[in-house]
Design an enzyme around this catalytic site. Structure first.
Site, PDB file in Angstrom:
ATOM      1  N   TYR A   1       0.777  -1.104   0.103  1.00  0.00           N
ATOM      2  CA  TYR A   1      -0.034   0.067   0.122  1.00  0.00           C
ATOM      3  C   TYR A   1       0.850   1.208  -0.036  1.00  0.00           C
ATOM      4  O   TYR A   1       1.919   1.402   0.920  1.00  0.00           O
ATOM      5  CB  TYR A   1      -0.838   0.011   1.264  1.00  0.00           C
ATOM      6  CG  TYR A   1      -2.419   0.067   0.769  1.00  0.00           C
ATOM      7  CD1 TYR A   1      -2.902   1.001   0.239  1.00  0.00           C
ATOM      8  CD2 TYR A   1      -3.035  -1.008   1.067  1.00  0.00           C
ATOM      9  CE1 TYR A   1      -4.022   1.116  -0.305  1.00  0.00           C
ATOM     10  CE2 TYR A   1      -4.749  -1.023   0.356  1.00  0.00           C
ATOM     11  CZ  TYR A   1      -5.026  -0.017  -0.111  1.00  0.00           C
ATOM     12  OH  TYR A   1      -6.166   0.207  -0.648  1.00  0.00           O
TER      13      TYR A   1
ATOM     14  N   GLU B   1      -0.554   4.950  -0.510  1.00  0.00           N
ATOM     15  CA  GLU B   1      -1.517   6.115  -0.832  1.00  0.00           C
ATOM     16  C   GLU B   1      -0.465   7.062  -0.600  1.00  0.00           C
ATOM     17  O   GLU B   1       0.492   7.459   0.234  1.00  0.00           O
ATOM     18  CB  GLU B   1      -2.254   6.167   0.182  1.00  0.00           C
ATOM     19  CG  GLU B   1      -3.413   5.344  -0.169  1.00  0.00           C
ATOM     20  CD  GLU B   1      -4.531   5.649   0.802  1.00  0.00           C
ATOM     21  OE1 GLU B   1      -4.519   6.075   1.872  1.00  0.00           O
ATOM     22  OE2 GLU B   1      -5.641   4.824   0.551  1.00  0.00           O
TER      23      GLU B   1
ATOM     24  N   ASP C   1      -5.555  13.952 -25.040  1.00  0.00           N
ATOM     25  CA  ASP C   1      -5.970  12.567 -24.684  1.00  0.00           C
ATOM     26  C   ASP C   1      -5.145  11.783 -25.865  1.00  0.00           C
ATOM     27  O   ASP C   1      -6.010  11.522 -26.981  1.00  0.00           O
ATOM     28  CB  ASP C   1      -7.301  12.583 -24.646  1.00  0.00           C
ATOM     29  CG  ASP C   1      -7.574  10.932 -24.123  1.00  0.00           C
ATOM     30  OD1 ASP C   1      -6.574  10.081 -24.239  1.00  0.00           O
ATOM     31  OD2 ASP C   1      -8.880  10.415 -24.104  1.00  0.00           O
TER      32      ASP C   1
ATOM     33  N   THR D   1      -2.833   6.199 -22.291  1.00  0.00           N
ATOM     34  CA  THR D   1      -2.607   4.425 -21.650  1.00  0.00           C
ATOM     35  C   THR D   1      -1.425   4.087 -22.100  1.00  0.00           C
ATOM     36  O   THR D   1      -0.606   4.268 -22.864  1.00  0.00           O
ATOM     37  CB  THR D   1      -3.917   3.735 -22.383  1.00  0.00           C
ATOM     38  OG1 THR D   1      -3.689   3.726 -23.702  1.00  0.00           O
ATOM     39  CG2 THR D   1      -4.999   4.308 -22.008  1.00  0.00           C
TER      40      THR D   1
ATOM     41  N   LYS E   1      -1.512   0.397 -24.937  1.00  0.00           N
ATOM     42  CA  LYS E   1      -2.050   0.223 -26.462  1.00  0.00           C
ATOM     43  C   LYS E   1      -0.517   0.538 -27.402  1.00  0.00           C
ATOM     44  O   LYS E   1       0.319  -0.479 -27.115  1.00  0.00           O
ATOM     45  CB  LYS E   1      -2.723   1.502 -26.827  1.00  0.00           C
ATOM     46  CG  LYS E   1      -4.126   1.410 -26.018  1.00  0.00           C
ATOM     47  CD  LYS E   1      -4.984   2.545 -26.557  1.00  0.00           C
ATOM     48  CE  LYS E   1      -6.159   2.665 -25.965  1.00  0.00           C
ATOM     49  NZ  LYS E   1      -6.998   2.586 -24.970  1.00  0.00           N
TER      50      LYS E   1
ATOM     51  N   ARG F   1      -1.417  -2.562 -18.677  1.00  0.00           N
ATOM     52  CA  ARG F   1      -2.552  -1.897 -18.793  1.00  0.00           C
ATOM     53  C   ARG F   1      -2.545  -0.714 -17.554  1.00  0.00           C
ATOM     54  O   ARG F   1      -2.554  -0.860 -16.362  1.00  0.00           O
ATOM     55  CB  ARG F   1      -3.908  -3.012 -18.329  1.00  0.00           C
ATOM     56  CG  ARG F   1      -5.225  -2.419 -18.424  1.00  0.00           C
ATOM     57  CD  ARG F   1      -6.140  -3.551 -18.827  1.00  0.00           C
ATOM     58  NE  ARG F   1      -5.783  -4.080 -20.215  1.00  0.00           N
ATOM     59  CZ  ARG F   1      -6.684  -3.596 -21.225  1.00  0.00           C
ATOM     60  NH1 ARG F   1      -7.397  -2.751 -21.119  1.00  0.00           N
ATOM     61  NH2 ARG F   1      -6.130  -4.025 -22.364  1.00  0.00           N
TER      62      ARG F   1
HETATM   63  N1  PLP Z   1      -9.006   7.933 -24.236  1.00  0.00           N
HETATM   64  C1  PLP Z   1      -8.999   7.629 -25.393  1.00  0.00           C
HETATM   65  C2  PLP Z   1      -8.845   8.387 -26.576  1.00  0.00           C
HETATM   66  C3  PLP Z   1      -9.070   5.751 -25.521  1.00  0.00           C
HETATM   67  O1  PLP Z   1      -8.992   5.535 -26.806  1.00  0.00           O
HETATM   68  C4  PLP Z   1      -9.270   5.151 -24.307  1.00  0.00           C
HETATM   69  C5  PLP Z   1      -9.416   3.805 -24.745  1.00  0.00           C
HETATM   70  O2  PLP Z   1      -9.829   3.301 -25.734  1.00  0.00           O
HETATM   71  C6  PLP Z   1      -9.293   5.834 -23.366  1.00  0.00           C
HETATM   72  C7  PLP Z   1      -9.233   6.939 -23.244  1.00  0.00           C
HETATM   73  C8  PLP Z   1      -9.539   4.814 -21.927  1.00  0.00           C
HETATM   74  O3  PLP Z   1      -8.586   3.983 -21.565  1.00  0.00           O
HETATM   75  P1  PLP Z   1      -8.935   2.956 -20.752  1.00  0.00           P
HETATM   76  O4  PLP Z   1      -9.674   1.605 -21.557  1.00  0.00           O
HETATM   77  O5  PLP Z   1      -7.550   2.394 -20.495  1.00  0.00           O
HETATM   78  O6  PLP Z   1      -9.914   3.525 -19.592  1.00  0.00           O
END
Ligand code: PLP
Length: 425
Positions: A59, A61, A205, A231, A234, A240
């Site tokens: 843990y 935090e 994002d 993420t 990918k 993950r």
């Molecule tokens: N943002 C975008 C542009 C994505 O394509 C994705 C997943 O496909 C996410 C956020 C969310 O990722 P997660 O599935 O890890 O929550």
């Protein structure tokens, strides 16, 4: 003992053969067919080893040096390593490596930069945006006043004039750029200009393309955005999870939004695996990998286009492509099922201005991160294109297509030396 099922698979096989069998079956599934889901990849054994480690027990935090638990001296070093590697890899001022996923990273970015009820400008889900960019089914659409921009009907490309007009009209507090199903580079400088004009935060994002950014084959949002969410599983080929890069200006807000606002304790085994992945992505081999991912996506797209499947925007510059199947008279769900029967996993996708519905889309989306990790190149992409085109067009061809898929995956096995049955390990 290390294996692809975890560092001590033999004890799992002994203690819980039911779960052990599922791990074996799932890897057999991953290895037995072609994985063309654009958001998936095969992590390295080193990443798997870190994820299957005893760091899961700890843990922690808080943040390195500022934890709410004792005994964090070692995991502090793991997190600092991940932070430093991420900052160096992407040239960022600040990194938070604790988000459990891309969606959690986005929730934290909203929490850091805007308040419920604020106006946010983001890409429409139907045009390639993500659920967290304003879907009514998601916190983003429920708690924020999200105005959506899309792509042009004629070019299917982002329309920066429309983004600017909407920004001037609605005065958003935050603009989000980045997508889930957009096969072309995003002009982050243009978004920065628009955000500055209306005094909005800019959130990029880049969940999908961060591996391509690391490999130097996609533009980086880091110099332009106030915060960048992504993420790690990918194109980046790590565990993950999610992460956030940001400027010093918003660093404290971002950290406090991730913990204690959105999350509790971080998953230290995953944080360690993120450090491994950032280390791998900094190597020259990873840049070569990223280049091959894009080259493969282009070859596969050209092959499918020649077979009558129209690529949205006319092609791709990334790891993925979206195809309009209307000329073939097949909907996305049917195409997904027919490909699955032939041993090819891909997913249905809406196309811009789709006359179909989310369950009966007019298109499919596919990507090359997995097959490129298996070492496949242009010849294999032509073969995969031919297999997918025949599977989509002709449901009677399945038996012969399965043989061709098996030939490809046995010549380029994922995790080539992994055992295939419980007890082989
Ligand atoms: N943002 C975008 C542009 C994505 O394509 C994705 C997943 O496909 C996410 C956020 C969310 O990722 P997660 O599935 O890890 O929550």
């Amino acid at each position: 003992m290390e294996s692809y099922y975890g560092p001590d698979f033999s004890s799992l096989a002994r203690e819980d053969p039911d779960v052990a069998r599922l791990l074996v079956e799932e890897l057999a599934r991953q290895r037995g067919g072609l994985q063309l889901i654009a958001s998936e990849n095969y992590t390295s054994p080193a990443v798997l080893a870190a994820m299957g480690s005893t760091l899961t027990n700890k843990y922690a935090e808080g943040y390195p040096g500022r934890r709410y638990y004792g005994g964090c001296e070692v995991v502090d070093r793991a997190e600092l390593l991940a932070i430093e590697r991420a900052k160096r890899l992407f040239g960022a001022e600040h990194a938070n490596v604790q988000p459990h996923s891309g969606a959690s990273a986005n929730l934290a970015a909203y929490a850091a930069l805007v308040r419920p009820g604020d106006t946010v400008l983001a890409m429409a889900l139907e045009h390639g945006g993500h659920l967290t960019h304003g879907s009514r089914l998601n916190f983003s659409g429920r708690w924020f006043d999200v105005v959506s921009y899309g792509v042009r009907r004629d070019t299917e490309l982002l329309d920066y004039d429309e983004v600017r007009d909407l920004a001037l009209r609605h005065a958003p507090k935050m603009i989000i750029c980045g997508a889930t199903a957009y096969p072309r580079p995003i002009d982050f400088a243009a978004f920065r200009g628009i955000a500055d004009e209306v005094g909005a935060w800019l959130l990029a994002d880049v969940a999908h393309t961060m591996g391509l950014v690391a490999g130097g084959v996609a533009p980086s949002p880091v110099p332009y955005a106030d915060a960048v969410t992504f993420t790690t599983h990918k194109t980046l080929r790590g565990p993950r999870g999610g992460a956030i890069l940001c400027t010093e200006e918003v660093a404290r807000r971002i950290d406090r939004a991730v913990f204690p606002f959105v999350q509790g304790g971080p998953m230290m085994h995953v944080v360690a695996a993120k450090a491994v992945a950032f280390g791998e992505a900094a190597r020259p081999e990873f840049a070569e990998y990223a280049e091959r991912v894009v080259a493969n996506a282009r070859t596969l797209t050209a092959t499918l286009e020649a077979a009558g499947m129209r690529p949205v925007t006319g092609g791709t510059d990334t790891h993925l492509a979206v195809f309009d199947l209307r000329d073939l008279g097949v909907d996305g769900a049917t195409a997904e099922r027919r490909c699955a029967e032939a041993g090819v996993t891909l997913n249905r996708s809406v196309i811009p201005y789709d006359p179909g519905s989310p369950s009966r889309t007019s298109g499919i989306r596919l990507g090359t991160p997995c097959v490129t990790s298996q070492g496949m190149g242009p010849d294999e992409m032509e073969e995969i294109g031919s297999i997918v085109a025949q599977a989509v067009r002709n449901p009677n061809a399945v038996a012969s297509l399965i043989t061709r898929v098996k030939a490809l995956v046995s010549a380029h096995p994922a995790y080539g030396d992994a055992p295939t049955a419980v007890g082989d390990d």
